[in-house]
Design a protein around this motif. Structure first.
Motif, short mmCIF file in Angstrom:
data_model
loop_
_atom_site.label_atom_id
_atom_site.label_comp_id
_atom_site.label_asym_id
_atom_site.label_seq_id
_atom_site.Cartn_x
_atom_site.Cartn_y
_atom_site.Cartn_z
N ASN A 32 -129.98 -44.06 -27.93
CA ASN A 32 -129.36 -43.68 -29.20
C ASN A 32 -128.11 -42.85 -28.95
O ASN A 32 -127.70 -42.66 -27.79
CB ASN A 32 -130.37 -42.93 -30.08
CG ASN A 32 -130.92 -41.69 -29.38
OD1 ASN A 32 -130.29 -41.13 -28.48
ND2 ASN A 32 -132.08 -41.24 -29.80
N GLU A 33 -127.53 -42.31 -30.02
CA GLU A 33 -126.30 -41.55 -29.88
C GLU A 33 -126.48 -40.29 -29.04
O GLU A 33 -125.54 -39.77 -28.47
CB GLU A 33 -125.75 -41.17 -31.26
CG GLU A 33 -125.17 -42.35 -32.02
CD GLU A 33 -124.51 -41.91 -33.32
OE1 GLU A 33 -124.53 -40.70 -33.60
OE2 GLU A 33 -123.97 -42.76 -34.02
N ALA A 34 -127.70 -39.80 -28.99
CA ALA A 34 -127.99 -38.60 -28.19
C ALA A 34 -128.22 -38.94 -26.73
O ALA A 34 -128.51 -38.05 -25.93
CB ALA A 34 -129.20 -37.88 -28.76
N LYS B 119 -119.42 -42.98 -26.69
CA LYS B 119 -120.30 -43.14 -27.85
C LYS B 119 -120.60 -41.77 -28.48
O LYS B 119 -120.64 -40.76 -27.81
CB LYS B 119 -121.62 -43.81 -27.44
CG LYS B 119 -121.44 -45.19 -26.86
CD LYS B 119 -122.75 -45.97 -26.79
CE LYS B 119 -123.75 -45.36 -25.85
NZ LYS B 119 -124.95 -46.23 -25.68
N GLY B 120 -120.85 -41.80 -29.80
CA GLY B 120 -121.23 -40.59 -30.51
C GLY B 120 -120.05 -39.74 -30.95
O GLY B 120 -120.19 -38.53 -31.19
N ASP C 238 -117.50 -45.18 -31.77
CA ASP C 238 -117.34 -45.65 -30.40
C ASP C 238 -115.86 -45.80 -30.07
O ASP C 238 -115.02 -46.02 -30.95
CB ASP C 238 -118.01 -47.01 -30.20
CG ASP C 238 -119.53 -46.93 -30.26
OD1 ASP C 238 -120.03 -45.81 -30.39
OD2 ASP C 238 -120.18 -47.98 -30.21
N ARG D 182 -119.65 -32.61 -31.93
CA ARG D 182 -120.61 -33.56 -31.38
C ARG D 182 -120.37 -33.77 -29.90
O ARG D 182 -119.22 -33.81 -29.45
CB ARG D 182 -120.52 -34.91 -32.10
CG ARG D 182 -120.80 -34.85 -33.59
CD ARG D 182 -121.03 -36.22 -34.16
NE ARG D 182 -122.28 -36.79 -33.70
CZ ARG D 182 -122.75 -37.98 -34.11
NH1 ARG D 182 -122.06 -38.69 -34.97
NH2 ARG D 182 -123.90 -38.44 -33.66
#
Length: 664
Positions: free
Chosen positions: A74-76, A140-141, A176, A201
């Motif tokens: 995932n994003e994390a 990403k994220g 992204d 983030r």
């Protein structure tokens, strides 16, 4: 020992093997991510977060996998529960689909066919590619407002050639970005920025193949150097349409295929009976088939429609599926009145049985809706329901993916074993012993003696401690009590603590008790005591115990004495081990920002199964900003487990951002 040797062999192997270990040929890379139509791709869903690529490959028994299994993060940067794989041939795809709904780490895994785009999107670069630029990144994220200048500043020590920020289908930022760097040295510098923050983030930085970069940024793909020389045969009158609007009717499709003489249109449907977005067209002649193919990539109601030929091998598979479906229908027709079972997944935690019944308002439900609870006694998000007839099952499946409290609920057919496992006793049964209970959430080191002590005041006939498929304690126990009055006393102990964990006590049916305990070892000391009581009764009636000989020449009374002595030794060993001081670890668990229920996150952490770890109660510590951290300790009974291992496991829990070791 073999694993250690293998590790050092990889680490300190012969220098001449260096290129072989750290790079792959471009041809190998092409075979891994090619889209020439010769690949078969699958996506796995609902995987346990702790599942490894090796375990997933072993789960896909009998399948030849091209390259590696790729777990989707995932994003994390943590496992999402999904993975993708590329398979060698059509037979491998069929074998993989047979693994659908099978269990891995006690979780049911979904396996479905997917397309090359989905696969390539999630392929991770694991090796350098010879004779190719290895200078491409995927970020990403990102915050949605991130610009090209923001990314260049983020990669401040790298020489950036190009930055491409991508958007989603609605034209909004996807979070992204794809970056082309000057050299491989810059790639190493960029990788050092992984999980660093860009504004509020942190950003995941991954190296990708050149072909992936071109595909994502230019919508194309590098031409293949070599293609597999596989000869495929196709039907001369069938084509498949893809990406159709879900509302498309046969007349809509006929109007799209203008000037084509159509013999038959079959709109494909998914498991819940809804249109899948595909249709198979049978044409009158081969000339009409060619006219269909001309319509490939044409626009229809705002969508680009794909038109492809149908392989003859697919027809054989479809015919096999049709035969199986027909056989299943014949069985159902013979017994149309038998009960059916469903399992609901993804339910909101606050949902009630009444609300689930309202969702299934057109279905005739047998008995109650049973919400499945986790070890902490809180809703797991799943439920099981027994339905009256096949027609009720069909109606229930039509409710699949409907919304409840803002969440899409998955509904699938299940079997009676799954239903019976989670059914709870709601009323007494006449002409049956109502003296059976289940204990859930036990510490793994709990013994039969611990359970009898926990149920003080109750007359216990039998205790059965169950184990998992790999032979480890499951945390569950089944108890047979003397009377219904003992059951009421036992239920008064619900949610009381046995050492570090509170225990859930619930009444179950006699049939559930025998199904769950069959094949497991029962409490031996109870059996021995019953034998002693029987012998005492025989002695009082003047029967001679000495006449009861066994094959080895000893009396039954002597065997009982030996058994009692063995039980006492085991109990003494257990109590002695408990008195030995075990080391404790303590952790500070920091969640991602604000979350609605910190207690639920605490229970999710305590649901982790780590061999030899006994979790303490834990505590939620609030700060001045209405946020909170979690303090959780554990007792260590396995000397091979250190604090770093436990920390890594905790950081893999969803919504956990960071874990600090406070005591080790």
């Amino acid at each position: 020992m073999g694993k250690v040797f293998s590790f050092f062999r990889r680490l300190f192997g012969n220098p001449e093997d260096e290129d072989k270990r750290r790079s792959i040929s471009k041809l190998e890379m092409e075979s891994l991510i090619s889209t020439d139509g010769n690949g078969w791709f699958i996506k796995l869903k609902g995987l346990p977060w702790k599942a490894t690529e090796k375990e997933i490959a072993e789960f896909l028994v009998g399948c030849s996998i091209v390259g590696s299994v790729f777990i989707i993060n995932n994003e994390a940067g943590k496992p999402s529960g999904d993975a993708v794989a590329k398979l060698m041939g059509k037979n491998d795809l069929e074998r993989a689909l047979m693994c659908n709904k099978k269990s891995l780490h006690e979780r049911t895994v979904g396996v479905e066919e997917t397309d090359s785009d989905t696969y390539i999107k999630h392929v991770k670069k694991v090796d350098k590619v010879k004779n190719e630029e290895n200078t491409f990144l995927h970020l990403k994220g990102l915050v949605w407002t991130a610009t090209e200048d923001d990314i260049k500043k983020f990669l401040n020590d790298c020489n950036v050639k190009e930055v491409v920020l991508t958007t989603n289908d609605r034209g909004k930022p996807s979070g992204d970005a794809f970056v082309h760097l000057d050299n491989e040295g810059d790639v190493q510098k960029a990788m050092a920025h992984n999980r660093e923050y860009l504004r509020e983030r942190f950003v995941i930085v991954e190296e990708i193949y050149k072909a992936q970069y071109i595909r994502e940024t230019q919508g194309g793909f590098e031409p293949n150097i070599a293609k597999d020389n596989i000869t495929k045969s196709y039907s001369d009158c069938l084509v498949r349409l893809g990406n159709l609007p879900l509302t498309s009717s046969e007349s809509d499709i006929q109007s799209f295929l203008i000037d084509v003489l159509v013999k038959k249109i079959t709109i494909s449907r998914n498991e819940s009976g809804k249109p899948s977005g595909e249709a198979v067209i049978e044409t009158e002649s081969n000339e009409d088939l060619v006219r269909c193919l001309i319509c490939n990539n044409s626009s229809f109601e705002g969508r680009i429609i794909s038109v492809d030929k149908v392989e003859t091998s697919e027809l054989a598979v479809k015919q096999k599926e049709k035969t199986i479906s027909t056989h299943k229908q014949e069985v159902e027709n013979k017994d149309p009145g038998s009960n059916r079972y469903i399992k609901l997944k993804g339910l909101p935690w606050k949902v009630t049985e009444d609300e689930i019944e309202e969702l299934l308002i057109d279905c005739e439900i047998v008995g109650n809706v049973f919400i499945i609870f986790n070890e902490a006694g809180k809703p797991s998000g799943d439920a099981v329901v027994k339905l009256m007839k096949k027609v009720d099952l069909d109606r229930a499946l039509k409710c699949n993916n409907e919304s409840l409290h803002g969440r899409f609920v998955c509904i699938q057919e299940t079997d009676s074993d799954t239903y019976n496992k989670h059914a709870r006793k709601v009323e007494k049964i006449e002409n049956e012993e109502n003296t059976f209970i289940r204990l859930k959430g036990l510490v793994w080191s709990a013994t039969a003696k611990d359970i009898r002590t926990f149920l003080k005041g109750c007359n216990v006939k039998e205790v059965v401690l169950t184990t998992t498929s790999n032979g480890k304690p499951s945390g569950n126990a089944y108890v047979h009590l003397e009377s219904e009055a003992d059951v009421q006393k036992a239920l008064a102990h619900n949610r009381k603590y046995l050492r570090e964990r509170f225990v859930l006590v619930e009444e179950i049916y006699e049939s559930q008790y025998f199904r769950e305990t069959k094949g497991f070892v029962v409490d031996r000391s109870v059996q021995v005591q019953q034998s002693v009581n029987q012998q005492a009764e025989s002695e009082s009636e003047g029967n001679s115990i000495e006449s009861l000989k066994v094959e080895n020449g000893t009396t039954e009374n002597e065997n009982i004495d030996k058994d009692l002595e063995t039980v006492k030794k085991e109990e003494h060993r257990s109590s002695t081990s408990l008195e030995t001081k075990k080391p404790d670890f303590k952790f500070e668990i920091i969640p991602f920002g604000y979350i609605p229920d910190y207690e639920d996150l605490l229970e999710d952490c305590k649901d982790l199964e780590i061999d030899g770890i006994i979790w303490h109660r834990g505590q939620v510590i609030e700060d001045s900003d209405s946020k909170a951290n979690i303090i959780l300790g554990c007792t260590v009974e396995n000397t091979h487990v250190d604090a770093e291992i436990v920390k890594q496991k905790l950081e893999a829990v969803t919504l956990v951002s960071k874990v600090n070791v406070l005591l080790s």
